[in-house]
Design a protein around this motif. Structure first.
Motif, PDB file in Angstrom:
ATOM      1  N   LEU A  97      11.048  91.967  40.759  1.00 18.91           N
ATOM      2  CA  LEU A  97      10.832  91.030  41.865  1.00 18.91           C
ATOM      3  C   LEU A  97      10.668  89.603  41.352  1.00 18.91           C
ATOM      4  CD1 LEU A  97       8.386  93.104  44.107  1.00 18.91           C
ATOM      5  CD2 LEU A  97      10.865  92.880  44.303  1.00 18.91           C
ATOM      6  N   VAL A  98       9.981  89.454  40.235  1.00 20.53           N
ATOM      7  CA  VAL A  98       9.780  88.117  39.673  1.00 20.53           C
ATOM      8  C   VAL A  98      11.106  87.522  39.201  1.00 20.53           C
ATOM      9  CG1 VAL A  98       8.675  86.831  37.800  1.00 20.53           C
ATOM     10  CG2 VAL A  98       7.396  88.589  39.030  1.00 20.53           C
ATOM     11  N   MET A  99      11.943  88.337  38.555  1.00 21.88           N
ATOM     12  CA  MET A  99      13.208  87.830  38.013  1.00 21.88           C
ATOM     13  C   MET A  99      14.296  87.740  39.075  1.00 21.88           C
ATOM     14  SD  MET A  99      13.482  89.509  34.201  1.00 21.88           S
ATOM     15  CE  MET A  99      13.617  91.205  34.808  1.00 21.88           C
ATOM     16  N   ALA A 100      14.286  88.639  40.055  1.00 20.21           N
ATOM     17  CA  ALA A 100      15.358  88.661  41.051  1.00 20.21           C
ATOM     18  C   ALA A 100      15.194  87.571  42.104  1.00 20.21           C
ATOM     19  CB  ALA A 100      15.413  90.027  41.736  1.00 20.21           C
ATOM     20  N   LEU A 101      13.974  87.106  42.330  1.00 18.74           N
ATOM     21  CA  LEU A 101      13.748  86.093  43.359  1.00 18.74           C
ATOM     22  C   LEU A 101      14.527  84.803  43.078  1.00 18.74           C
ATOM     23  CD1 LEU A 101      12.301  85.338  45.956  1.00 18.74           C
ATOM     24  CD2 LEU A 101      10.329  84.625  44.591  1.00 18.74           C
ATOM     25  N   PRO A 102      14.403  84.197  41.899  1.00 20.45           N
ATOM     26  CA  PRO A 102      15.202  82.975  41.657  1.00 20.45           C
ATOM     27  C   PRO A 102      16.702  83.238  41.628  1.00 20.45           C
ATOM     28  CG  PRO A 102      14.064  83.664  39.655  1.00 20.45           C
ATOM     29  CD  PRO A 102      13.514  84.491  40.754  1.00 20.45           C
ATOM     30  N   VAL A 103      17.108  84.408  41.130  1.00 19.49           N
ATOM     31  CA  VAL A 103      18.538  84.723  41.111  1.00 19.49           C
ATOM     32  C   VAL A 103      19.072  84.866  42.532  1.00 19.49           C
ATOM     33  CG1 VAL A 103      20.283  86.354  40.310  1.00 19.49           C
ATOM     34  CG2 VAL A 103      18.327  85.829  38.865  1.00 19.49           C
ATOM     35  N   GLY A 104      18.279  85.507  43.403  1.00 20.34           N
ATOM     36  CA  GLY A 104      18.691  85.634  44.795  1.00 20.34           C
ATOM     37  C   GLY A 104      18.785  84.280  45.485  1.00 20.34           C
ATOM     38  N   LEU A 166      20.757  91.967  47.642  1.00 21.26           N
ATOM     39  CA  LEU A 166      20.293  92.172  49.017  1.00 21.26           C
ATOM     40  C   LEU A 166      19.455  90.993  49.502  1.00 21.26           C
ATOM     41  CD1 LEU A 166      19.386  95.978  49.008  1.00 21.26           C
ATOM     42  CD2 LEU A 166      21.467  94.869  49.818  1.00 21.26           C
ATOM     43  N   LEU A 167      18.681  90.398  48.599  1.00 18.54           N
ATOM     44  CA  LEU A 167      17.889  89.231  48.985  1.00 18.54           C
ATOM     45  C   LEU A 167      18.801  88.049  49.321  1.00 18.54           C
ATOM     46  CD1 LEU A 167      15.188  87.806  49.346  1.00 18.54           C
ATOM     47  CD2 LEU A 167      15.187  87.334  46.884  1.00 18.54           C
ATOM     48  N   ALA A 168      19.829  87.836  48.510  1.00 18.53           N
ATOM     49  CA  ALA A 168      20.763  86.744  48.779  1.00 18.53           C
ATOM     50  C   ALA A 168      21.480  86.950  50.110  1.00 18.53           C
ATOM     51  CB  ALA A 168      21.776  86.631  47.637  1.00 18.53           C
ATOM     52  N   GLN A 169      21.873  88.174  50.401  1.00 17.20           N
ATOM     53  CA  GLN A 169      22.520  88.452  51.676  1.00 17.20           C
ATOM     54  C   GLN A 169      21.577  88.222  52.847  1.00 17.20           C
ATOM     55  OE1 GLN A 169      24.009  92.458  51.260  1.00 17.20           O
ATOM     56  NE2 GLN A 169      25.833  91.809  50.158  1.00 17.20           N
ATOM     57  N   THR A 190      10.301  72.977  49.401  1.00 18.49           N
ATOM     58  CA  THR A 190       9.372  74.105  49.306  1.00 18.49           C
ATOM     59  C   THR A 190       8.911  74.553  50.691  1.00 18.49           C
ATOM     60  OG1 THR A 190       8.584  73.267  47.168  1.00 18.49           O
ATOM     61  CG2 THR A 190       7.240  74.931  48.268  1.00 18.49           C
ATOM     62  N   SER A 191       8.613  73.621  51.560  1.00 13.53           N
ATOM     63  CA  SER A 191       8.189  73.974  52.919  1.00 13.53           C
ATOM     64  C   SER A 191       9.324  74.628  53.697  1.00 13.53           C
ATOM     65  CB  SER A 191       7.699  72.719  53.648  1.00 13.53           C
ATOM     66  OG  SER A 191       6.572  72.167  52.992  1.00 13.53           O
ATOM     67  N   VAL A 192      10.548  74.163  53.462  1.00 18.57           N
ATOM     68  CA  VAL A 192      11.691  74.781  54.132  1.00 18.57           C
ATOM     69  C   VAL A 192      11.831  76.241  53.716  1.00 18.57           C
ATOM     70  CG1 VAL A 192      14.205  74.726  54.377  1.00 18.57           C
ATOM     71  CG2 VAL A 192      12.902  72.598  54.399  1.00 18.57           C
ATOM     72  N   LEU A 193      11.625  76.502  52.422  1.00 19.09           N
ATOM     73  CA  LEU A 193      11.726  77.878  51.928  1.00 19.09           C
ATOM     74  C   LEU A 193      10.602  78.752  52.488  1.00 19.09           C
ATOM     75  CD1 LEU A 193      12.679  77.291  48.176  1.00 19.09           C
ATOM     76  CD2 LEU A 193      14.155  78.163  49.995  1.00 19.09           C
ATOM     77  N   LEU A 194       9.372  78.215  52.481  1.00 24.81           N
ATOM     78  CA  LEU A 194       8.220  79.018  52.892  1.00 24.81           C
ATOM     79  C   LEU A 194       8.094  79.157  54.404  1.00 24.81           C
ATOM     80  CD1 LEU A 194       5.498  77.717  50.374  1.00 24.81           C
ATOM     81  CD2 LEU A 194       6.841  79.825  50.255  1.00 24.81           C
ATOM     82  N   LYS A 195       8.463  78.118  55.149  1.00 20.97           N
ATOM     83  CA  LYS A 195       8.284  78.138  56.602  1.00 20.97           C
ATOM     84  C   LYS A 195       9.573  78.447  57.371  1.00 20.97           C
ATOM     85  CE  LYS A 195       3.978  76.875  56.197  1.00 20.97           C
ATOM     86  NZ  LYS A 195       2.877  77.833  56.516  1.00 20.97           N
ATOM     87  N   GLY A 196      10.713  78.220  56.731  1.00 21.36           N
ATOM     88  CA  GLY A 196      11.969  78.455  57.423  1.00 21.36           C
ATOM     89  C   GLY A 196      12.653  79.747  57.032  1.00 21.36           C
ATOM     90  N   TYR A 197      12.797  79.960  55.716  1.00 23.88           N
ATOM     91  CA  TYR A 197      13.510  81.144  55.234  1.00 23.88           C
ATOM     92  C   TYR A 197      12.599  82.368  55.122  1.00 23.88           C
ATOM     93  CZ  TYR A 197      17.610  78.337  54.074  1.00 23.88           C
ATOM     94  OH  TYR A 197      18.717  77.531  54.146  1.00 23.88           O
ATOM     95  N   TRP A 198      11.408  82.193  54.538  1.00 22.80           N
ATOM     96  CA  TRP A 198      10.571  83.339  54.237  1.00 22.80           C
ATOM     97  C   TRP A 198      10.188  84.164  55.466  1.00 22.80           C
ATOM     98  CZ3 TRP A 198       9.353  86.950  51.122  1.00 22.80           C
ATOM     99  CH2 TRP A 198       8.151  87.648  51.251  1.00 22.80           C
ATOM    100  N   PRO A 199       9.764  83.588  56.595  1.00 19.72           N
ATOM    101  CA  PRO A 199       9.442  84.427  57.756  1.00 19.72           C
ATOM    102  C   PRO A 199      10.625  85.273  58.232  1.00 19.72           C
ATOM    103  CG  PRO A 199       8.562  82.213  58.049  1.00 19.72           C
ATOM    104  CD  PRO A 199       9.450  82.165  56.855  1.00 19.72           C
ATOM    105  N   GLN A 200      11.844  84.808  58.013  1.00 20.34           N
ATOM    106  CA  GLN A 200      13.010  85.562  58.469  1.00 20.34           C
ATOM    107  C   GLN A 200      13.400  86.680  57.508  1.00 20.34           C
ATOM    108  OE1 GLN A 200      16.243  83.311  60.424  1.00 20.34           O
ATOM    109  NE2 GLN A 200      15.170  81.439  59.801  1.00 20.34           N
ATOM    110  N   VAL A 201      13.161  86.477  56.207  1.00 16.03           N
ATOM    111  CA  VAL A 201      13.579  87.485  55.230  1.00 16.03           C
ATOM    112  C   VAL A 201      12.415  88.387  54.799  1.00 16.03           C
ATOM    113  CG1 VAL A 201      15.386  85.976  54.352  1.00 16.03           C
ATOM    114  CG2 VAL A 201      13.160  86.005  53.214  1.00 16.03           C
ATOM    115  N   LYS A 202      11.207  88.102  55.269  1.00 14.39           N
ATOM    116  CA  LYS A 202      10.046  88.870  54.833  1.00 14.39           C
ATOM    117  C   LYS A 202      10.182  90.368  55.096  1.00 14.39           C
ATOM    118  CE  LYS A 202       5.027  89.205  55.488  1.00 14.39           C
ATOM    119  NZ  LYS A 202       3.847  88.627  56.194  1.00 14.39           N
ATOM    120  N   PRO A 203      10.566  90.813  56.308  1.00 11.17           N
ATOM    121  CA  PRO A 203      10.710  92.272  56.507  1.00 11.17           C
ATOM    122  C   PRO A 203      11.757  92.893  55.580  1.00 11.17           C
ATOM    123  CG  PRO A 203      10.664  91.109  58.606  1.00 11.17           C
ATOM    124  CD  PRO A 203      10.807  90.069  57.551  1.00 11.17           C
ATOM    125  N   ALA A 204      12.896  92.204  55.419  1.00 13.45           N
ATOM    126  CA  ALA A 204      13.944  92.733  54.539  1.00 13.45           C
ATOM    127  C   ALA A 204      13.477  92.757  53.083  1.00 13.45           C
ATOM    128  CB  ALA A 204      15.210  91.895  54.672  1.00 13.45           C
TER     129      ALA A 204
END
Length: 273
Positions: A97-104, A166-169, A190-204
């Motif tokens: 998870l630590v290594m795949a997050l930046p790659v995704g 799967l994270l990138a998709q 950073t706020s865009v990632l945490l407030k815009g993307y993360w809530p949408q991809v969190k379940p996946a």
């Protein structure tokens, strides 16, 4: 398909056909390819008929030797080896998870609109998925020597491609509305990632993480066959010494842990998602 109308006794009669001639030809070509591929595979695979004829007797003999099951082996080391297998799978998943997050993030074109970085991320993801976990284990055994450390890194590097892809998709499927709204008010990246993307991809994301841990528990059970630690080492040793009653116990333990992991993943997924 509705065929051309034909005239019979002055009345128009329509004929129905399920496939067009082109479709029938394509289906025939597919079936012919499957038959030819099967024939070619049977010709190249070296099958010894003598081994097939006595296979039922050999299997019956092995099952007879497996009974009664040596449950005392659990206290002598099989239980500790199984715990080591679970630890390998769990720690390997965390490292993944630590290594795949930046790659995704680099692989998602809407998050990182740089083709060179997208290409680099996809090369990493494809490389990870194309190498089997046992091959990764052999490589890390050569680097670190036999033991659970090699198995942990083998699990981690094998899983990067699965989780990262799967994270990138999932990131690319995010709705652009919240992201554009945050960018319009000048929110930092950073706020865009945490407030815009993360809530949408969190379940996946959590579904992917739990599913990968479940898969890693299964894969880590056999890494010991190449010296990467875990229950596979005990399984290989028991097979080398023809201790089939211990083999039966180890196989039973692997089956029980896999079933438990499946149930645990389903329960946790319902609680978190």
């Amino acid at each position: 398909m509705l065929a051309e109308p034909t005239v019979a006794g002055g009345a128009v009669r329509r004929e129905w056909a399920r496939f067009t001639p082109a479709q029938r030809l394509a289906r025939f070509g597919v079936f012919l390819f499957i038959v030819l591929a099967t024939v070619a595979a049977l010709r190249t695979v070296d099958i010894i008929p003598e081994f097939l004829t006595d296979a039922p007797q050999q299997m019956a003999d092995m099952l007879t030797r497996m009974w009664p099951i040596d449950f005392a082996e659990f206290q002598r080391g099989a239980g500790r080896a199984m715990l080591e297998t679970i630890n390998i799978a769990s720690l390997g998943t965390l490292i993944t998870l630590v290594m795949a997050l930046p790659v995704g993030l680099l692989g998602a074109r809407n998050v990182t609109p740089v083709p060179a970085l997208n290409w680099l991320a996809h090369v990493i993801l494809v490389t990870s998925r194309s190498v089997n976990s046992l091959v990764w284990a052999l490589l890390f055994v050569a680097f670190f020597g036999p033991g659970p450390l090699a198995g942990t890194f083998a699990i981690a590097f094998r899983s990067i491609g699965f989780v990262g892809k799967l994270l990138a998709q999932s990131l690319e499927e995010c709705q652009p509305g919240p992201i554009e709204a945050l960018q319009a008010v000048g929110a930092p990246r950073t706020s865009v990632l945490l407030k815009g993307y993360w809530p949408q991809v969190k379940p996946a994301f959590w579904s992917i993480a739990l599913l990968r841990w479940d898969i890693n528990v299964r894969e880590s059970a056999v890494l010991g066959l190449v010296g990467a630690g875990g229950i596979g080492v005990a399984l290989q040793n028991s097979m080398d010494f023809f201790q089939w009653d211990r083999v039966a116990l180890i196989l039973l333990m692997i089956f029980a842990v896999v079933v438990f992991a499946e149930i645990a993943v389903n329960i946790i997924r319902k609680k978190m998602i």
